[in-house]
Design a protein around this motif. Sequence first.
Motif, short mmCIF file in Angstrom:
data_model
loop_
_atom_site.label_atom_id
_atom_site.label_comp_id
_atom_site.label_asym_id
_atom_site.label_seq_id
_atom_site.Cartn_x
_atom_site.Cartn_y
_atom_site.Cartn_z
N THR A 1 68.34 78.91 12.79
CA THR A 1 67.55 79.77 13.21
C THR A 1 66.25 79.59 13.02
O THR A 1 65.69 78.57 12.25
CB THR A 1 67.96 81.30 12.27
N THR A 2 65.23 80.51 13.37
CA THR A 2 63.90 80.08 13.19
C THR A 2 63.36 80.26 12.05
O THR A 2 62.73 79.24 11.42
CB THR A 2 63.02 81.11 14.23
N SER A 3 63.73 80.92 11.25
CA SER A 3 63.31 80.87 9.77
C SER A 3 63.99 79.73 8.79
O SER A 3 63.42 79.35 8.16
CB SER A 3 64.05 82.52 9.10
N GLY A 4 65.47 79.28 9.35
CA GLY A 4 65.84 78.40 8.84
C GLY A 4 65.17 76.95 9.13
O GLY A 4 64.97 76.02 8.17
N ALA A 5 64.84 76.95 10.14
CA ALA A 5 63.91 75.75 10.73
C ALA A 5 62.40 75.76 10.11
O ALA A 5 62.12 74.63 9.60
CB ALA A 5 63.74 75.65 12.23
N MET A 6 61.97 76.91 9.94
CA MET A 6 60.63 76.96 9.05
C MET A 6 60.72 76.54 7.37
O MET A 6 60.01 75.81 7.19
CB MET A 6 60.09 78.41 9.32
N HIS A 7 61.84 76.89 7.04
CA HIS A 7 62.35 76.60 5.59
C HIS A 7 62.58 75.20 5.46
O HIS A 7 62.00 74.67 4.53
CB HIS A 7 63.60 77.47 5.29
N ALA A 8 63.17 74.61 6.31
CA ALA A 8 63.69 73.20 6.45
C ALA A 8 62.19 72.19 6.49
O ALA A 8 62.02 71.37 5.68
CB ALA A 8 64.59 72.86 7.36
N ILE A 9 61.48 72.72 7.34
CA ILE A 9 59.94 71.93 7.63
C ILE A 9 59.34 72.12 6.47
O ILE A 9 58.63 71.42 5.96
CB ILE A 9 59.39 72.55 8.68
N TRP A 10 59.22 73.39 5.70
CA TRP A 10 58.58 73.70 4.71
C TRP A 10 58.81 72.58 3.49
O TRP A 10 58.22 72.05 2.71
CB TRP A 10 58.60 75.12 4.16
N ILE A 11 60.29 72.64 3.34
CA ILE A 11 61.02 71.75 2.19
C ILE A 11 60.56 70.46 2.37
O ILE A 11 60.22 69.49 1.46
CB ILE A 11 62.17 72.17 1.98
N ARG A 12 60.92 69.99 3.77
CA ARG A 12 60.69 68.66 3.81
C ARG A 12 59.27 67.81 3.79
O ARG A 12 59.19 66.87 3.38
CB ARG A 12 61.70 68.14 5.09
N GLU A 13 58.58 68.55 4.49
CA GLU A 13 57.40 68.10 5.15
C GLU A 13 55.92 68.89 4.45
O GLU A 13 55.00 68.46 4.73
CB GLU A 13 57.12 67.90 6.49
N GLY A 14 56.20 69.96 3.74
CA GLY A 14 55.18 70.95 3.48
C GLY A 14 54.50 71.47 4.58
O GLY A 14 54.72 71.59 5.77
N LEU B 1 51.65 70.78 6.06
CA LEU B 1 51.40 69.81 7.22
C LEU B 1 52.42 69.46 8.15
O LEU B 1 52.23 68.90 9.30
CB LEU B 1 50.76 68.38 6.78
N GLY B 2 53.47 69.71 7.82
CA GLY B 2 54.77 69.54 8.71
C GLY B 2 54.70 70.37 9.81
O GLY B 2 55.15 70.09 10.74
N PHE B 3 54.26 71.56 9.71
CA PHE B 3 54.05 72.50 10.81
C PHE B 3 53.20 72.28 11.97
O PHE B 3 53.22 72.44 12.95
CB PHE B 3 53.58 73.85 10.27
N PHE B 4 52.42 71.21 11.61
CA PHE B 4 51.23 70.93 12.68
C PHE B 4 51.57 69.29 12.98
O PHE B 4 50.53 68.62 13.61
CB PHE B 4 49.72 71.02 11.90
N LYS B 5 52.81 68.90 12.68
CA LYS B 5 52.99 67.23 12.93
C LYS B 5 53.21 67.07 14.67
O LYS B 5 53.81 67.87 15.14
CB LYS B 5 54.28 67.01 12.39
N GLY B 6 52.16 66.42 15.06
CA GLY B 6 52.19 66.14 16.58
C GLY B 6 51.20 67.17 17.28
O GLY B 6 51.12 66.96 18.46
N LEU B 7 50.27 67.81 16.67
CA LEU B 7 49.29 68.69 17.23
C LEU B 7 48.34 67.89 17.84
O LEU B 7 47.82 68.18 18.92
CB LEU B 7 48.80 69.43 16.13
N LYS B 8 48.04 66.66 17.42
CA LYS B 8 46.77 65.78 18.01
C LYS B 8 47.35 65.57 19.48
O LYS B 8 46.59 65.56 20.32
CB LYS B 8 46.57 64.53 17.22
#
Length: 107
Positions: free
Chosen positions: A41-54, A56-63
């Motif tokens: 789910t979206t919340s599961g993906a958000m949780h996984a990104i938060w745990i693995r990458e913190g 800044l992981g939400f903005f990986k590839g933004l550039k």
Amino acid sequence: MLSKGITTSVTYPAIRCKVMLLAAESDDNQDEEVELTTKKTTSGAMHAIWIREGLLGFFKGLKAQILKIVLSSVLLLMIKEKISKTWVLLIALRRYLFIARAKIKSL
């Protein structure tokens, strides 16, 4: 361009979660022995990104995304300007030719 950049920066975490969900879905189709560590789910993906990458992981590839958006906006604006100049030139040429024909017919 500035507004598109700001909009992309604000909505990019949702885009990143969507990409992560699609990537997890395609991995499940290829490998049968995939470990289910998070919900799909979206919340599961958000949780996984938060745990693995913190955070800044939400903005990986933004550039790369910002660069793509800025270049496409610039290209679109340049093409619009070229087309509008061409239309103005064609309309002016048509009016000139119409007036020139009228003068020739009156002579």
